[in-house]
Design a protein around this motif. Structure first.
Motif, mmCIF file in Angstrom:
data_model
loop_
_atom_site.group_PDB
_atom_site.id
_atom_site.type_symbol
_atom_site.label_atom_id
_atom_site.label_comp_id
_atom_site.label_asym_id
_atom_site.label_seq_id
_atom_site.Cartn_x
_atom_site.Cartn_y
_atom_site.Cartn_z
ATOM 1 N N LEU A 13 29.569 -5.100 37.827
ATOM 2 C CA LEU A 13 29.143 -4.572 36.531
ATOM 3 C C LEU A 13 30.253 -4.728 35.509
ATOM 4 O O LEU A 13 30.025 -5.121 34.360
ATOM 5 C CB LEU A 13 28.773 -3.104 36.658
ATOM 6 C CG LEU A 13 28.401 -2.420 35.339
ATOM 7 C CD1 LEU A 13 27.176 -3.067 34.733
ATOM 8 C CD2 LEU A 13 28.185 -0.939 35.549
ATOM 9 N N ASP A 87 26.089 -2.605 30.187
ATOM 10 C CA ASP A 87 25.291 -1.808 31.110
ATOM 11 C C ASP A 87 24.124 -2.606 31.676
ATOM 12 O O ASP A 87 23.784 -3.687 31.186
ATOM 13 C CB ASP A 87 24.807 -0.505 30.454
ATOM 14 C CG ASP A 87 23.704 -0.702 29.410
ATOM 15 O OD1 ASP A 87 22.927 -1.665 29.505
ATOM 16 O OD2 ASP A 87 23.621 0.126 28.479
ATOM 17 N N ASP A 93 23.552 2.242 34.849
ATOM 18 C CA ASP A 93 24.860 1.770 35.295
ATOM 19 C C ASP A 93 25.586 1.214 34.075
ATOM 20 O O ASP A 93 25.004 0.433 33.313
ATOM 21 C CB ASP A 93 24.732 0.681 36.360
ATOM 22 C CG ASP A 93 24.148 1.211 37.666
ATOM 23 O OD1 ASP A 93 24.138 2.446 37.845
ATOM 24 O OD2 ASP A 93 23.707 0.395 38.484
ATOM 25 N N ILE A 108 33.629 3.478 34.747
ATOM 26 C CA ILE A 108 32.483 2.780 35.326
ATOM 27 C C ILE A 108 31.534 3.788 35.961
ATOM 28 O O ILE A 108 31.953 4.691 36.687
ATOM 29 C CB ILE A 108 32.932 1.769 36.405
ATOM 30 C CG1 ILE A 108 33.947 0.774 35.824
ATOM 31 C CG2 ILE A 108 31.738 1.020 36.980
ATOM 32 C CD1 ILE A 108 34.585 -0.119 36.872
ATOM 33 N N LYS A 110 28.316 3.490 38.452
ATOM 34 C CA LYS A 110 27.553 2.567 39.298
ATOM 35 C C LYS A 110 26.865 3.368 40.389
ATOM 36 O O LYS A 110 27.526 3.969 41.249
ATOM 37 C CB LYS A 110 28.484 1.530 39.913
ATOM 38 C CG LYS A 110 27.791 0.513 40.795
ATOM 39 C CD LYS A 110 26.885 -0.404 39.983
ATOM 40 C CE LYS A 110 26.270 -1.476 40.889
ATOM 41 N NZ LYS A 110 25.305 -2.318 40.145
ATOM 42 N N GLU A 111 25.530 3.409 40.334
ATOM 43 C CA GLU A 111 24.746 4.156 41.301
ATOM 44 C C GLU A 111 25.236 5.610 41.381
ATOM 45 O O GLU A 111 25.179 6.328 40.396
ATOM 46 C CB GLU A 111 24.807 3.468 42.669
ATOM 47 C CG GLU A 111 24.210 2.060 42.682
ATOM 48 C CD GLU A 111 22.708 2.044 42.500
ATOM 49 O OE1 GLU A 111 22.082 3.128 42.515
ATOM 50 O OE2 GLU A 111 22.145 0.952 42.327
ATOM 51 N N MET A 159 24.441 0.846 46.630
ATOM 52 C CA MET A 159 24.449 -0.371 45.815
ATOM 53 C C MET A 159 23.316 -1.299 46.229
ATOM 54 O O MET A 159 23.039 -1.491 47.412
ATOM 55 C CB MET A 159 25.798 -1.085 45.948
ATOM 56 C CG MET A 159 26.889 -0.442 45.132
ATOM 57 S SD MET A 159 28.396 -1.417 45.147
ATOM 58 C CE MET A 159 29.355 -0.514 43.936
#
Length: 392
Positions: A13, A87, A93, A108, A110-111, A159
């Protein structure tokens, strides 16, 4: 392609988001009321707008991404501000790269993970620095000028390998609520970026600005006022020393300034204090109520101390230092500071906006209030001012 998608799913990402700096100084309309700009040009990040709103943004299909490495050059004297944002999943995310205390800061989401990492060399030295971001397995690597600057590892059972959908990218702002970030920072960045290479993407970027402001070829530390800018502060935010008074220190080449350097005014009252440079008369004039004090245009530094009953002035120029004090005949000067506004770069006017007129043209290399450097980015109103840099 499957290998690439898996690598991206394992932490790309950040690297994907680096594409957002593909913009240009020229552009044309896209039929949606926005201008399209091309990639690879040099752009000034602190253009006037809502401080969190992106200057440049775009949306691309993740299937178009064919590279996992991006690079660009950054130049700034500003220690704090957002550089870019990216994003996926409509903001579920996301990634933000900024500076904090001059050091790169990555945040960051992420999930199920929310990560904040800062490190590497200070970048706010006014020199061009090359930043390169790449992905190696589960790690995102930030290199600065060819050396390792910052490494972030991302691993989660949640993920996903399927990264179909859209990637949104933005320059100089974010597309999420600022309260979602772990580390708070002042978003406005007085800096420039150039020579971006962003994941081999060629899609156009969009901007709501009528035109993008250029960057000065050479810069020096200071605050630049182009003849249309102002920074306004509530004077109540500054500590008031009943014994020591109010001290304002300014430095720069006053012979190259024209217009109002600063002014103080309380609501519903006449203008109380103003310092004005005049290129025509070659004078710098300090006005306190009905009193006027003229000083040499060769000034390089001026320190004013306002006390309930006295005004103290220290003038520095190439010939030396001159200091003198005088009775303060207008008691409104002191009370205005307790309940008024301080404007750097303009005469304060009437009404809530109070922006006024007679704007300053020139560079202030130093602005101090009560012995502390004044960060113009913290002003309640900041318009058309380069807060940390002047053309050299």
């Amino acid at each position: 392609m499957a290998v690439l998608c898996k690598a991206v799913a394992d932490g790309l990402l950040f690297s994907l988001s680096l594409a957002l700096l593909g913009w240009g100084a020229e552009g044309q309309g896209n039929g949606r009321g926005m201008r399209e700009v091309s990639g690879g040009s040099t752009v000034y990040l602190s253009q006037d707008r809502d401080i969190w709103r992106p200057l440049i943004h775009t949306t691309v299909n993740l299937s178009e991404v064919s590279s996992i490495k991006s690079s660009f050059q950054l130049r700034t004297f500003d220690p704090e501000g957002v550089i870019f944002y990216g994003d996926t999943k409509d903001g579920e995310d996301w990634f933000v790269l900024s500076l904090k205390d001059g050091i790169p800061l990555m945040q960051i989401k992420k999930e199920d993970m929310l990560v904040s990492v800062a490190g590497g060399p200070k970048l706010n030295d006014g020199k061009w620095h090359t930043l390169e971001v790449s992905n190696k397995g589960q790690f995102v690597i930030l290199e600065v000028d060819g050396s390792s600057g910052l490494t972030v590892g991302l691993k989660s059972k949640l993920m996903e390998e399927d990264l179909s959908g859209k990637l949104r990218m933005a320059l100089g702002g974010i597309l999420i609520n600022k309260n979602m970030m772990i580390v708070e920072f002042e978003p406005r960045m007085d800096g420039c970026v150039r020579e971006g290479s962003w994941l081999n993407l060629s899609s156009p970027w969009e901007t709501e600005a009528g035109e993008l402001w250029p960057c000065h070829e050479n810069i020096q530390p200071g605050s630049y006022f182009p003849g249309s800018g102002v920074a306004i502060f509530e004077t109540s935010v500054f500590t008031l020393d009943e014994d020591g008074g109010v001290q304002i220190a300014l430095a720069g080449d006053f012979s190259h300034m024209h217009g109002t350097i600063f002014s103080v005014k309380a609501p519903g009252r006449e203008l109380t204090v103003a310092l004005v440079a005049n290129n025509n008369t070659k004078e710098v004039t300090l006005t306190l109520g009905e009193e006027r004090i003229s000083m040499k245009k060769t000034l390089q530094r001026l320190v004013l101390t306002i006390q309930p009953e006295w005004l103290r002035v220290v003038e520095e120029d190439p010939s030396g230092i001159e200091s003198h004090a005088m009775p303060l005949r207008n008691p409104g000067v002191w009370s205005a500071w307790r309940e008024g506004r301080l404007a750097i770069g303009s005469l304060l006017g009437e009404g809530d906006d109070n922006v006024g007129s007679h704007f300053l043209t020139g560079c202030l290399k130093e602005i101090q209030v009560q012995g502390k450097d004044l960060d113009l980015d913290l002003a309640i109103t900041l318009k058309s001012v380069s807060s940390h840099s002047c053309p050299a």
